[in-house]
Design a protein around this motif. Structure first.
Motif, PDB file in Angstrom:
ATOM      1  N   ALA A  38      44.125  20.981  14.076  1.00 45.08           N
ATOM      2  CA  ALA A  38      45.470  21.010  13.517  1.00 45.08           C
ATOM      3  C   ALA A  38      45.434  21.517  12.078  1.00 45.08           C
ATOM      4  CB  ALA A  38      46.081  19.614  13.562  1.00 45.08           C
ATOM      5  N   ASP A  43      48.239  26.559  14.968  1.00 40.58           N
ATOM      6  CA  ASP A  43      48.773  25.219  15.172  1.00 40.58           C
ATOM      7  C   ASP A  43      50.160  25.090  14.553  1.00 40.58           C
ATOM      8  OD1 ASP A  43      48.133  22.281  15.923  1.00 40.58           O
ATOM      9  OD2 ASP A  43      48.779  22.144  13.839  1.00 40.58           O
ATOM     10  N   ASN A  65      44.800  20.050  20.859  1.00 39.18           N
ATOM     11  CA  ASN A  65      43.852  20.742  19.980  1.00 39.18           C
ATOM     12  C   ASN A  65      42.420  20.476  20.438  1.00 39.18           C
ATOM     13  OD1 ASN A  65      46.308  19.902  18.026  1.00 39.18           O
ATOM     14  ND2 ASN A  65      45.419  21.825  17.347  1.00 39.18           N
TER      15      ASN A  65
END
Length: 321
Positions: A38, A43, A65
């Motif tokens: 992240a 992201d 993720n």
């Protein structure tokens, strides 16, 4: 008259079951796999777009993720997933660069995925710690050449687009610098702002807040044109490296053999999200250039990009691991 009414009534009755039994394309939450931690550009993009995309498909989109190995772990997980539209992958330029770094790959990016659509372009930049006494790309190259091995240049991961961009920069600049890789963009930026690495090759997007705060300094955008919101930052061509053009993009793919209706529905979801004026403006503010594509355009782009990044790796002298 009676016969016509009877026929019309019968047609209505016959039509009712088709309406009643129609099923939605997406029947449970969609898992959206990202090959990095992240906080990075991809992201940030995904978390901005998914609320609008899930409104289009009628199901939640859950971001997953999975950083590590330049996207190989995450890509393999999606390539082996069921082709039912409920697992998708954020394909990035790093996936295009990976075959140039690794002798063996757990998946074939040109065969093991079904293209859905491109979303955003992201320019790369060369950034420095503000305490480094240089003010241009030419000055940085001269400084590094005068001090062989004294500078560290950072990138995220090994085998991704940022890493290859850094290796290409070192080769084209003919400057001896030590490459240091980090797990994520926030870790790289922290190290750059602290001076642990003095130079970095990174996407513009995650750097913008730190540029505005003065924690890092941009020397050049490695794109054909200056970025719209940073008109004072020159391109690499304007800075003396005309052939140093490194850009990233991201897109969505499903596992191979995903049915066409699911592909078309998710492509519409991408376009719906990118058509929101606030989203487009925010992406540009954050360093992205939104540009949706059709599945066919993405399908043609993938093998061309793999070949292009392979040529860049040869120029950079990258040896496969």
């Amino acid at each position: 008259m009676f016969g016509r009414r009877a026929l019309l009534g019968g047609a209505s009755v016959l039509a009712m079951p088709a309406i009643a039994t129609a099923q939605p394309l997406f029947t449970r939450p969609v898992r959206f796999v990202l090959g990095f931690a992240a906080g990075g550009a991809g992201d940030i993009t995904v978390r901005m777009l998914t609320p609008h995309m899930q409104a289009e498909i009628g199901q939640p989109i859950v971001v997953d993720n999975r950083p590590g190995a330049g996207g190989l772990i995450s890509g393999e997980a999606v390539a082996r997933a069921a082709p039912d539209g409920h697992t998708m992958y954020l394909l990035t330029t790093s996936n295009m660069a990976a075959p140039a770094f690794y002798r063996t790959m757990p998946f074939d990016v040109t065969r093991d995925f079904t293209p859905v659509g491109r979303m955003v372009w992201y320019d790369h930049v060369i950034a420095i710690n503000p305490r480094l006494p240089v003010n241009s790309l030419a000055e940085l190259i001269a400084y590094a050449k005068a001090r062989p091995g004294a500078l560290n240049i950072g990138s995220i991961a090994v085998g991704n687009a940022q890493h290859l961009g850094v290796e290409l920069f070192r080769a084209m600049a003919q400057a001896e610098m030590t490459t240091v890789t980090f797990r994520s963009s926030p870790e790289l930026i922290l190290s750059l702002s602290n001076g642990d690495v003095q130079v970095a090759g990174e996407l513009l997007a995650p750097l913008i807040p730190h540029v505005r705060s003065g924690a890092v300094k941009l020397l050049a955008v490695t794109a054909p044109r200056r970025f719209p919101t940073l008109p004072d930052v020159p391109t690499s061509a304007e800075s003396g490296l005309p052939d140093y053009i490194v850009r990233s993009w991201n897109a969505i793919v499903f596992p191979a053999n995903t049915p066409r209706p699911l592909v078309e529905a998710m492509n519409r979801a991408i376009r719906r999200a990118l058509d929101v004026p606030e989203i487009r403006n925010r992406l540009i503010e954050l360093g992205g250039l939104p540009e949706a594509s059709s599945p066919e355009e993405l399908g043609a782009m993938i093998p061309a990009e793999v070949a292009a990044w392979g040529r860049m790796a040869q120029l950079a002298g990258v040896e496969k691991q």
